[in-house]
Scaffold this motif. Sequence first.
Motif, short mmCIF file in Angstrom:
data_model
loop_
_atom_site.label_atom_id
_atom_site.label_comp_id
_atom_site.label_asym_id
_atom_site.label_seq_id
_atom_site.Cartn_x
_atom_site.Cartn_y
_atom_site.Cartn_z
N LEU A 1 -40.20 20.65 -4.66
CA LEU A 1 -39.45 19.97 -3.61
C LEU A 1 -40.38 19.10 -2.76
CD1 LEU A 1 -36.59 19.72 -2.46
CD2 LEU A 1 -37.09 21.67 -0.97
N LYS A 2 -41.51 19.65 -2.37
CA LYS A 2 -42.45 18.91 -1.52
C LYS A 2 -43.11 17.75 -2.26
CE LYS A 2 -43.51 22.67 1.68
NZ LYS A 2 -44.55 23.54 2.28
N GLU A 3 -43.21 17.88 -3.57
CA GLU A 3 -43.80 16.80 -4.38
C GLU A 3 -42.77 15.73 -4.76
OE1 GLU A 3 -45.36 18.92 -7.69
OE2 GLU A 3 -46.91 19.94 -6.51
N GLY A 4 -41.51 15.94 -4.37
CA GLY A 4 -40.46 14.97 -4.67
C GLY A 4 -39.94 15.03 -6.08
N LYS A 5 -40.22 16.13 -6.80
CA LYS A 5 -39.77 16.25 -8.19
C LYS A 5 -38.32 16.69 -8.28
CE LYS A 5 -44.35 17.30 -10.10
NZ LYS A 5 -45.17 18.32 -10.80
N ILE A 6 -37.79 17.30 -7.22
CA ILE A 6 -36.40 17.74 -7.19
C ILE A 6 -35.78 17.34 -5.86
CG2 ILE A 6 -36.71 19.67 -8.78
CD1 ILE A 6 -36.88 21.53 -6.37
N ASP A 7 -34.44 17.28 -5.84
CA ASP A 7 -33.70 16.99 -4.61
C ASP A 7 -33.43 18.25 -3.81
OD1 ASP A 7 -33.29 14.14 -5.15
OD2 ASP A 7 -31.98 14.81 -6.76
N LEU A 8 -33.20 19.35 -4.52
CA LEU A 8 -32.91 20.61 -3.85
C LEU A 8 -33.30 21.76 -4.74
CD1 LEU A 8 -29.95 22.05 -5.00
CD2 LEU A 8 -29.19 19.82 -4.25
N GLY A 9 -33.51 22.91 -4.11
CA GLY A 9 -33.84 24.11 -4.86
C GLY A 9 -32.84 25.20 -4.53
N VAL A 10 -32.54 26.04 -5.50
CA VAL A 10 -31.69 27.21 -5.26
C VAL A 10 -32.59 28.43 -5.36
CG1 VAL A 10 -30.97 27.26 -7.68
CG2 VAL A 10 -29.65 28.49 -5.96
N PRO B 1 -29.67 46.90 0.50
CA PRO B 1 -29.23 45.71 1.24
C PRO B 1 -28.91 44.55 0.30
CG PRO B 1 -31.61 45.93 1.36
CD PRO B 1 -31.10 47.17 0.68
N PRO B 2 -27.91 43.72 0.66
CA PRO B 2 -27.61 42.55 -0.18
C PRO B 2 -28.70 41.50 -0.03
CG PRO B 2 -26.31 42.48 1.81
CD PRO B 2 -27.03 43.80 1.83
N SER B 3 -28.77 40.60 -0.98
CA SER B 3 -29.70 39.48 -0.89
C SER B 3 -28.91 38.19 -0.75
CB SER B 3 -30.63 39.41 -2.10
OG SER B 3 -29.88 39.21 -3.28
N GLN B 4 -29.52 37.21 -0.13
CA GLN B 4 -28.83 35.94 0.13
C GLN B 4 -29.44 34.85 -0.74
OE1 GLN B 4 -26.59 35.68 3.16
NE2 GLN B 4 -25.82 33.92 2.04
N VAL B 5 -28.58 34.06 -1.37
CA VAL B 5 -29.03 32.88 -2.11
C VAL B 5 -28.81 31.66 -1.23
CG1 VAL B 5 -28.58 31.41 -4.12
CG2 VAL B 5 -28.53 33.89 -4.36
N GLY B 6 -29.76 30.75 -1.24
CA GLY B 6 -29.63 29.56 -0.41
C GLY B 6 -30.05 28.29 -1.13
N PHE B 7 -29.56 27.16 -0.63
CA PHE B 7 -30.00 25.86 -1.11
C PHE B 7 -31.08 25.34 -0.18
CE2 PHE B 7 -25.76 26.03 -3.04
CZ PHE B 7 -26.08 25.67 -4.33
N MET B 8 -32.16 24.89 -0.74
CA MET B 8 -33.33 24.48 0.03
C MET B 8 -33.57 22.99 -0.16
SD MET B 8 -37.08 26.13 -0.68
CE MET B 8 -37.01 25.65 -2.43
N ILE B 9 -33.72 22.27 0.97
CA ILE B 9 -34.00 20.84 0.92
C ILE B 9 -35.13 20.53 1.89
CG2 ILE B 9 -31.63 20.25 0.28
CD1 ILE B 9 -31.15 19.43 3.19
N MET B 10 -35.69 19.32 1.78
CA MET B 10 -36.73 18.90 2.72
C MET B 10 -36.09 18.56 4.06
SD MET B 10 -39.74 19.11 1.41
CE MET B 10 -40.69 18.13 2.58
#
Length: 296
Positions: free
Chosen positions: A137-146, A265-274
């Motif tokens: 993500l920081k290198e600009g190779k992707i738009d978002l991460g899950v 405990p449950p875990s949370q999935v998130g979308f990560m962007i810059m």
Amino acid sequence: MINYELYKVFYWAAKTGSLSKAAKSLYITQPSVSHAIKQLEDSFGITLFYRNSKGVALTQEGVTLYSYIEKSQILISLAEEKMAALKNLDSGELRIGGSDSLFKHYLLPYLESYRQKHPGIKLHLNHGTTPETIAFLKEGKIDLGVVRMPIVDSQLEVMKGIELQDCFVAGAHFAELKDKVLSLELLLQYPIILFSRNSRVRMAITELFQSYGYQIKPEIEVGSVDLLIEFARKGLGISYITKEFISKELEEGSLFEINLDIKMPPSQVGFMIMRNMPLSHAASKFIEFVKNTDEI
């Protein structure tokens, strides 16, 4: 204030090392390029180029200026690409990073539906661990991460997705445990199968056991959900896995959940962007699509 067009001419002259090539790239005449460079040099009061046998080359001062102008040109080009993508979703690309398990067991249905709605969008999936996805993500190779949360990084913005429930499961080899409630101490007497150490799931279960004063040491470490499933089914140990990813196996009875005397405990999935960086239209619409689908 210096006209941006002068910087543009400077950039192409420096990039190509030729006034004529710069003129060709900009669709202007060579004298116009020479005039623009002279204007820029006069504005700064320093020489930016010198002539050589191949064309022109940057002076030391020119190199310094180019290091800044190059970055600005890249950002401008990115901005132009983003604006073009805003027109429609008939073309463009969606670049996502994440783990194999989240792609296969969480994102795949959304990607399939999104692609059916927008067949012109190209999909680029970069597989990796959470640290690798952050780097993409920081290198600009992707738009978002899950990714699995939490993610603590001031450069990133994380939007909550769905909750997942992780659990320990076993196959027929450990059938005697099916109706028992185990303590963590008793569970650790059995062979444990976990994801590799650099996975977010592995970090979370390690921290949970540590909070109760135990160290969880797996007999087997694997790199995929499929191996967690198969190794547990074959009786090689008790796997720690996401419940939502094994609904079929639990329903058919090839795996069963180990009952513990603590609540997992449950875990949370998130979308990560810059943070403070605009998303491509395709990426923002995909996130919107997933959110709307989850709410149905």
